[in-house]
Design an enzyme around this catalytic site. Structure first.
Site: not given
Ligand code: S3P
Length: 435
Positions: A29-30, A102, A130, A173, A320, A347, A351
């Site tokens: 996903k990321s 997010g 959020r 982050s 995660d 999140k 959580r």
């Molecule tokens: C993500 C970063 C993380 C993660 C999220 C996906 C990303 O969040 O928890 O599921 O794709 O950059 P944070 O950057 O807020 O820690």
């Protein structure tokens, strides 16, 4: 084991005596979000192989289209994105709906801050709760104008002329880091992000940025006006999805699971290190590199686990995976202490609270702390009805807990799993021997 979806959005999981087979995972996903966004900014046509059908990456894709970038899917399922270069985005006709994602909202905030037009970014109830000041602050320092409602979405991004800044991240982050780097593509001069605790590095890998490390700090710089080449991206299997099966395969009495093609970026695989320290039997084979990301096949067998202490700089590398780590901890001998994980409270759900509620309902011994959890194990779990709190990772963590709980465990809000792992419940069913 039987798992059934029903119109009331529940999944019921029975205790599983065994778990075997090969599990194809959803694509990461990321990484997927970033491929779609960079392809949209790219010069010409990019192809993305294995773009996931899960809800979050699809939210990003619909935003890309709403910004005037054509996309199509060919007969082989390859996604084509016809980028128009850095100045090629068009003002959308209405608000951009980021759904539950997010990453979609925070990374698009960076891309949109330097456009010649204004945009409104919205999301579902969870995303609207959020914190968004964490992107408003650095973008504001670059000259952007971002309006929030009490620190939250809807987010109005007014197109502005941006200037490069040096920004030290106050929270570890990857979303904030990526937001600032993407804004930097549209800024005058150089934009530098400084990390004291490294987080996932997919954006810098894809942009080809070299980090400079000085005195424990990681400096990442991008030049304004840098062009993004169109290209071919192959998205690997999602380690964060594999995590549920790595824990399921470790704690179910008789288990052997094969997980092919899993992304093994070290900024994502903290859980592997922790599970191994707990005594998990996980074999990594066929290691290779795909589109600049390490990938491997994984094999997990059941094993006895022992409690572990997890905190500090590894947390962003398994942020995660803490929900499923907490499930593993309930089956581990001794105490597991998870600390420095206060970010879990902001999140898709809180959580830490959701895990303490759900696992306690199943009979686990869990103490909730402001920045983590203390779990004493092993506890024989007892099936109960638990809530997903609208959070895909809580839904799936509870589902895996249900595999080792006696009787039936019903997860309310089970369909939220499709945010990152469509087909999760059917896969559990198949691996348990009943297709
Ligand atoms: C993500 C970063 C993380 C993660 C999220 C996906 C990303 O969040 O928890 O599921 O794709 O950059 P944070 O950057 O807020 O820690």
């Amino acid at each position: 084991m039987s798992v059934s979806d029903d119109p009331l959005d529940r999944a019921t999981v029975e205790a599983a005596p065994y778990l075997t087979g090969r599990a194809e995972l959803p694509a990461d996903k990321s990484i997927a979000h970033r491929t779609a966004m960079l392809a949209a900014l790219g010069d010409g046509e990019s192809r993305i192989v294995h773009y996931p059908g899960s809800a979050d990456p699809q939210s990003t894709l619909s935003c890309v289209r709403a910004l005037g970038i054509p996309t199509s899917v060919d007969a082989e399922g390859v996604l084509h994105v016809f980028g128009r270069g850095p100045g090629g985005l068009r003002q959308p006709e209405g608000p951009l709906d980021c759904g539950n994602s997010g990453t979609t909202m925070r990374l698009f905030a960076g891309i949109l801050a330097g456009q010649r037009f204004g945009t409104v970014l919205t999301g579902d109830a969870s995303l609207s709760g959020r914190p968004m000041r964490r992107v408003q602050a650095p973008l504001g320092a670059m000259g952007a104008r971002i309006e929030l409602v009490d620190g939250h979405a809807p987010m109005r991004v007014l197109g502005s002329r941006l200037r490069g800044i040096e920004y030290e991240l106050p929270v570890a982050s990857a979303q904030v880091k990526s937001c600032v780097l993407l804004a930097g593509l549209f800024a005058d001069g150089t934009t530098t992000v400084v990390e004291t605790t490294p987080s996932r590095d997919h954006t810098e890998r894809m942009l080809g940025l070299d980090a400079v490390e000085i005195g424990g700090r990681r400096y990442l710089s991008v030049e304004g006006g840098r062009r993004v080449p169109a290209g071919l991206y192959v998205v690997p299997g999602d380690f964060s999805a594999a995590a549920f099966l790595l824990v399921a395969g470790s704690i179910v009495g008789e288990a052997a699971l094969v997980l092919p093609g899993v992304g093994m970026n070290p900024t994502r695989t903290g859980l592997l290190e922790v599970l191994r320290a707990m005594g998990a039997r996980i074999v990594v084979s066929n290691e290779r590199t795909v589109s600049g990301e390490p990938v491997a096949d994984l094999l997990v067998h059941s094993s006895g686990l022992t409690g572990v202490t997890v905190g500090g700089s590894i947390i962003p590398n398994l942020v995660d995976e803490i929900p499923i780590l907490a499930v593993a901890a309930t089956q581990a001998e001794g105490r597991t202490v998870i600390s420095d994980a206060g970010e879990l409270r902001v999140k898709e759900s809180d959580r830490l609270a959701a895990l303490a509620r759900g696992l306690t309902a199943l009979g686990a011994r869990v103490e909730e702390r402001p920045d983590g959890l203390v779990i004493d194990g092993p506890t024989p779990l007892v099936g109960a009805t638990v809530e997903a709190f609208g959070d895909h990772r809580i839904a799936m963590a509870m589902g895996v807990a249900g595999l080792v709980a006696s009787g039936s465990t019903t997860v309310l809000g089970a369909s939220s799993a499709s945010v990152s792992f469509p087909g999760f419940w059917a896969l559990l069913d198949r691996l348990g021997g009943r297709a």
